[in-house]
Design a protein around this motif. Structure first.
Motif, mmCIF file in Angstrom:
data_model
loop_
_atom_site.group_PDB
_atom_site.id
_atom_site.type_symbol
_atom_site.label_atom_id
_atom_site.label_comp_id
_atom_site.label_asym_id
_atom_site.label_seq_id
_atom_site.Cartn_x
_atom_site.Cartn_y
_atom_site.Cartn_z
ATOM 1 N N LYS A 284 0.831 -1.209 0.000
ATOM 2 C CA LYS A 284 0.000 0.000 0.000
ATOM 3 C C LYS A 284 0.865 1.258 0.000
ATOM 4 O O LYS A 284 0.565 2.236 -0.700
ATOM 5 N N GLU A 285 1.945 1.222 0.751
ATOM 6 C CA GLU A 285 2.867 2.372 0.755
ATOM 7 C C GLU A 285 3.519 2.531 -0.624
ATOM 8 O O GLU A 285 3.710 3.648 -1.104
ATOM 9 N N ILE A 286 3.850 1.402 -1.230
ATOM 10 C CA ILE A 286 4.441 1.423 -2.574
ATOM 11 C C ILE A 286 3.449 2.014 -3.584
ATOM 12 O O ILE A 286 3.789 2.878 -4.394
ATOM 13 N N GLY A 287 2.227 1.563 -3.513
ATOM 14 C CA GLY A 287 1.194 2.060 -4.434
ATOM 15 C C GLY A 287 0.976 3.557 -4.284
ATOM 16 O O GLY A 287 0.870 4.294 -5.264
ATOM 17 N N ARG A 288 0.930 3.988 -3.015
ATOM 18 C CA ARG A 288 0.741 5.412 -2.737
ATOM 19 C C ARG A 288 1.899 6.236 -3.320
ATOM 20 O O ARG A 288 1.708 7.312 -3.891
ATOM 21 N N GLU A 289 3.101 5.707 -3.191
ATOM 22 C CA GLU A 289 4.300 6.399 -3.671
ATOM 23 C C GLU A 289 4.275 6.521 -5.210
ATOM 24 O O GLU A 289 4.566 7.580 -5.768
ATOM 25 N N PHE A 290 3.911 5.432 -5.876
ATOM 26 C CA PHE A 290 3.808 5.494 -7.341
ATOM 27 C C PHE A 290 2.740 6.516 -7.754
ATOM 28 O O PHE A 290 2.910 7.253 -8.715
ATOM 29 N N TYR A 291 1.654 6.520 -6.999
ATOM 30 C CA TYR A 291 0.583 7.474 -7.314
ATOM 31 C C TYR A 291 1.086 8.909 -7.168
ATOM 32 O O TYR A 291 0.853 9.750 -8.038
ATOM 33 N N ASP A 292 1.811 9.174 -6.090
ATOM 34 C CA ASP A 292 2.366 10.511 -5.881
ATOM 35 C C ASP A 292 3.237 10.939 -7.056
ATOM 36 O O ASP A 292 3.195 12.080 -7.495
ATOM 37 N N LYS A 293 4.020 10.010 -7.567
ATOM 38 C CA LYS A 293 4.963 10.354 -8.623
ATOM 39 C C LYS A 293 4.300 10.548 -9.982
ATOM 40 O O LYS A 293 4.748 11.334 -10.804
ATOM 41 N N PHE A 294 3.235 9.820 -10.224
ATOM 42 C CA PHE A 294 2.649 9.810 -11.579
ATOM 43 C C PHE A 294 1.210 10.344 -11.643
ATOM 44 O O PHE A 294 0.569 10.244 -12.673
ATOM 45 N N LYS A 295 0.733 10.918 -10.545
ATOM 46 C CA LYS A 295 -0.700 11.250 -10.497
ATOM 47 C C LYS A 295 -1.126 12.321 -11.497
ATOM 48 O O LYS A 295 -2.297 12.424 -11.819
ATOM 49 N N ASN A 296 -0.190 13.130 -11.975
ATOM 50 C CA ASN A 296 -0.567 14.212 -12.892
ATOM 51 C C ASN A 296 -0.385 13.855 -14.360
ATOM 52 O O ASN A 296 -0.396 14.727 -15.225
ATOM 53 N N GLU A 297 -0.226 12.581 -14.644
ATOM 54 C CA GLU A 297 0.108 12.156 -16.008
ATOM 55 C C GLU A 297 -1.084 11.618 -16.801
ATOM 56 O O GLU A 297 -0.921 11.144 -17.919
ATOM 57 N N GLY A 298 -2.267 11.668 -16.207
ATOM 58 C CA GLY A 298 -3.451 11.209 -16.941
ATOM 59 C C GLY A 298 -3.470 9.715 -17.217
ATOM 60 O O GLY A 298 -4.083 9.250 -18.190
ATOM 61 N N ILE A 299 -2.820 8.967 -16.350
ATOM 62 C CA ILE A 299 -2.733 7.506 -16.550
ATOM 63 C C ILE A 299 -4.101 6.844 -16.437
ATOM 64 O O ILE A 299 -4.848 7.091 -15.487
ATOM 65 N N ASN A 300 -4.438 6.025 -17.422
ATOM 66 C CA ASN A 300 -5.727 5.332 -17.392
ATOM 67 C C ASN A 300 -5.578 3.812 -17.444
ATOM 68 O O ASN A 300 -6.580 3.094 -17.499
ATOM 69 N N LYS A 301 -4.341 3.328 -17.436
ATOM 70 C CA LYS A 301 -4.138 1.875 -17.435
ATOM 71 C C LYS A 301 -2.750 1.553 -16.885
ATOM 72 O O LYS A 301 -1.798 2.283 -17.137
ATOM 73 N N ILE A 302 -2.688 0.467 -16.139
ATOM 74 C CA ILE A 302 -1.403 0.002 -15.632
ATOM 75 C C ILE A 302 -1.079 -1.317 -16.315
ATOM 76 O O ILE A 302 -1.924 -2.202 -16.399
ATOM 77 N N LEU A 303 0.141 -1.416 -16.817
ATOM 78 C CA LEU A 303 0.582 -2.645 -17.481
ATOM 79 C C LEU A 303 1.708 -3.265 -16.666
ATOM 80 O O LEU A 303 2.664 -2.593 -16.280
#
Lengths: 192, 192
Positions: free
Chosen positions: B36-55
């Protein structure tokens, strides 16, 4: 689980040989909102069982197990289909035949991650003849741990594995049980 | 990510051949709170990129991708290492050599689940020489979609794959970068 049954009917595809393709939401493309509902449902069913570990099998079970584990606030352990360089030598293993892939794999779990005090919930995406669940029960028994039950997303009831396990006194909770499925796309769910 | 670096130092084990074993929390037994901490961290880093899918790629990436996807509220797509009976014929594929398993696999994604409008974040547990990420970028390009970047839990900086990708203008965010690792267990992290 109504939401899941609707998804199966509306988005699933049936292929000859009793293949149900639900990879647009369950096991290739993953609908995370659905996974959260699935996890919540498994938690509702098993929350009073003192579960402290979730065991699944790679690959399709891992995501479901992880989301479910958030509700239980417990770790996930996943059985591996091939021993990687770094799994170590002390492993529990069991033989599991895959229905959709027509292969038999040994699956492995490091013995250091299962102990006799563990109360383990098995999670998987599909249950047909039940080989994966039986293999995971076998591994849990090797560790002297307790297999509390199995949470399955889709059970192919007509293939008998779930009922065989239930008849042997093992608790299987499936969120959708398909009792009949025709090549023409007709699906009959078991009333639960 | 301090929590992750501490876990690597305190719980990881180093084996000859540059093998870092972290399967007690990352990729066999899974510490869900850490995920969960890892997920939150990735979100912080990429949240402004308009991501709509994770591969991601089976198997170890799937759980991390799913937990991360909860923050982005988007679906996960995972590349499969072997075509199952029900993946269909229309696939994108790429060749990926695995560092820890010493094998090369083709990986497959159904073409119907990636479209040119997708803005895709790649997630994986490890990055060493970068083969998995390169293969996933290749697949994203085949679909005409946009590979926004890669979120990696542990990068083995000394193997060069991450920096090679960065030098080519691809964004790689790794939560721990190991620049040096000795058989005696010494680990040097890159300051970020």
């Amino acid at each position: 689980m109504k939401l899941l049954e609707d998804k199966i009917v509306n988005e699933g595809k049936i292929y000859p040989g009793n293949i149900l393709k639900v990879d647009c939401f369950l096991n290739h493309l993953i609908d995370i909102r659905l996974y959260k509902e699935i996890g919540r449902e498994f938690y509702d069913k098993f929350k009073n069982e003192g579960i402290n570990k979730i065991l699944t099998i790679e690959s399709s079970g891992i995501g479901i197990a992880c989301i479910t584990a958030e509700y239980f606030d417990c770790p996930v352990l996943f059985a591996k289909k091939s021993p990687s360089k770094n799994i170590g030598n002390n492993v529990y293993s069991a033989s599991v035949a895959s229905f959709t892939r027509s292969v038999t794999n040994n699956v492995y779990v490091s013995s250091e991650y299962l102990s006799s005090s563990d109360k383990v919930l098995i999670i998987d995406d599909f249950l047909a003849v039940g080989n994966a669940v039986k293999g995971l029960i076998d591994i849990i028994k090797q560790a002297g741990a307790t297999a509390v039950g199995a949470g399955i997303v889709i059970e192919k009831g007509f293939q008998g594995g779930g009922d065989e396990l239930r008849n042997n006194g093992f608790r299987v909770e499936s969120l959708a049980i398909i009792d009949r499925m025709t090549d023409e796309g007709e699906i009959t769910f078991r009333k639960q």
